[in-house]
Design a protein around this motif. Sequence first.
Motif, PDB file in Angstrom:
ATOM      1  N   THR A  14       1.171   3.941  -9.155  1.00  0.00           N
ATOM      2  CA  THR A  14       0.250   5.044  -8.900  1.00  0.00           C
ATOM      3  C   THR A  14      -1.166   4.523  -8.652  1.00  0.00           C
ATOM      4  OG1 THR A  14      -0.396   5.328 -11.219  1.00  0.00           O
ATOM      5  CG2 THR A  14       1.609   6.461 -10.482  1.00  0.00           C
ATOM      6  N   PRO A  15      -1.984   5.300  -7.948  1.00  0.00           N
ATOM      7  CA  PRO A  15      -3.388   4.917  -7.770  1.00  0.00           C
ATOM      8  C   PRO A  15      -4.103   4.715  -9.107  1.00  0.00           C
ATOM      9  CG  PRO A  15      -2.811   6.669  -6.239  1.00  0.00           C
ATOM     10  CD  PRO A  15      -1.642   6.516  -7.164  1.00  0.00           C
ATOM     11  N   GLN A  16      -3.743   5.497 -10.116  1.00  0.00           N
ATOM     12  CA  GLN A  16      -4.370   5.341 -11.422  1.00  0.00           C
ATOM     13  C   GLN A  16      -4.016   3.993 -12.051  1.00  0.00           C
ATOM     14  OE1 GLN A  16      -6.601   7.614 -12.951  1.00  0.00           O
ATOM     15  NE2 GLN A  16      -6.955   5.729 -14.100  1.00  0.00           N
TER      16      GLN A  16
ATOM     17  N   ILE B 160      -3.391   1.275 -10.432  1.00  0.00           N
ATOM     18  CA  ILE B 160      -4.181   0.262  -9.709  1.00  0.00           C
ATOM     19  C   ILE B 160      -5.609   0.242 -10.236  1.00  0.00           C
ATOM     20  CG2 ILE B 160      -5.124  -0.383  -7.462  1.00  0.00           C
ATOM     21  CD1 ILE B 160      -2.608   0.849  -6.196  1.00  0.00           C
ATOM     22  N   SER B 161      -6.199   1.408 -10.381  1.00  0.00           N
ATOM     23  CA  SER B 161      -7.565   1.497 -10.898  1.00  0.00           C
ATOM     24  C   SER B 161      -7.659   0.925 -12.303  1.00  0.00           C
ATOM     25  CB  SER B 161      -8.019   2.957 -10.890  1.00  0.00           C
ATOM     26  OG  SER B 161      -9.303   3.091 -11.453  1.00  0.00           O
TER      27      SER B 161
ATOM     28  N   GLU C 262      -3.898  -5.370  -0.934  1.00  0.00           N
ATOM     29  CA  GLU C 262      -3.063  -4.235  -0.541  1.00  0.00           C
ATOM     30  C   GLU C 262      -2.549  -4.476   0.876  1.00  0.00           C
ATOM     31  OE1 GLU C 262      -3.653  -0.244  -1.729  1.00  0.00           O
ATOM     32  OE2 GLU C 262      -5.520  -0.722  -2.770  1.00  0.00           O
TER      33      GLU C 262
ATOM     34  N   ALA D 159       0.818  -1.217   0.000  1.00  0.00           N
ATOM     35  CA  ALA D 159       0.000   0.000   0.000  1.00  0.00           C
ATOM     36  C   ALA D 159       0.849   1.263   0.000  1.00  0.00           C
ATOM     37  CB  ALA D 159      -0.940  -0.007   1.208  1.00  0.00           C
TER      38      ALA D 159
END
Length: 261
Positions: free
Chosen positions: A192-194, A196-197, A214, A186
Amino acid sequence: MRPLLLSLLLFCSAFTQAAIQTREMPYTGPDGTQLIGYLAWDDAIAGARPGVVVVHEWWGLNDYAKRRARDLAALGYSALAIDMYGGGKNTQHPDDAKAFMSAAMASSEAAKERFNAGLELLKAQPQTDPARLAAIGYCFGGKVVLDMARQGVPLAAVVSFHGALATATPAMPGSVKAKVLVEHGAADSFITPQQISDFKTEMDKAGADYRFVELPGAKHGFSNPDADAHKGHGLDLGYQKAADERSWADMQALFQDVFAK
């Protein structure tokens, strides 16, 4: 008492001789590149057992990748740490690692062929049941095994440990045959969060059977005790014992599931 003592001595001798066996396995890639695999198995187990390909971090086929092959052998698998760079080369410098990785991933088809060369070598071993196969990968290797799942390589399961998620060739509906497990830190600043999405959206659209875990507070490289040694190069890496143990347990549970069927 003498026959009993002799039997006991023979039993103890057989027990002590049974151990994790390892062997370097030279092989040739489809492009003629000379590769060096590292096979590990438990010779106390009779007959063929499930096989697991291990794909190394961007550092190359080093002692850590080989250790993971031995760890899998201790769990009862036939494990082959494959060579994605050629010549078994490895490094401790990130500039070299980046160059090795870039060359290996310059062509997605060539990378697949090199992975498959290792997979075929594992399948050919007498310790391996060629009908029960999986793959795990770390960092760069995590991306490799995810890409193999995306491209429909016939594996029961793939597990990515702190692997890269982005891809230029996303999975198509129905293409992912393997069960997919992603063990992600995590606190991994490399992902990046993007990304992961996007990965989750990709897997959902493809209809993949996947699980994304995570791990709280875990950084990139969380499974490798040597990760902290690379901080001197300015890399945001870090070993975390809890994440290492949790992710390894998750992998074992997945393998028990897919190989029990």
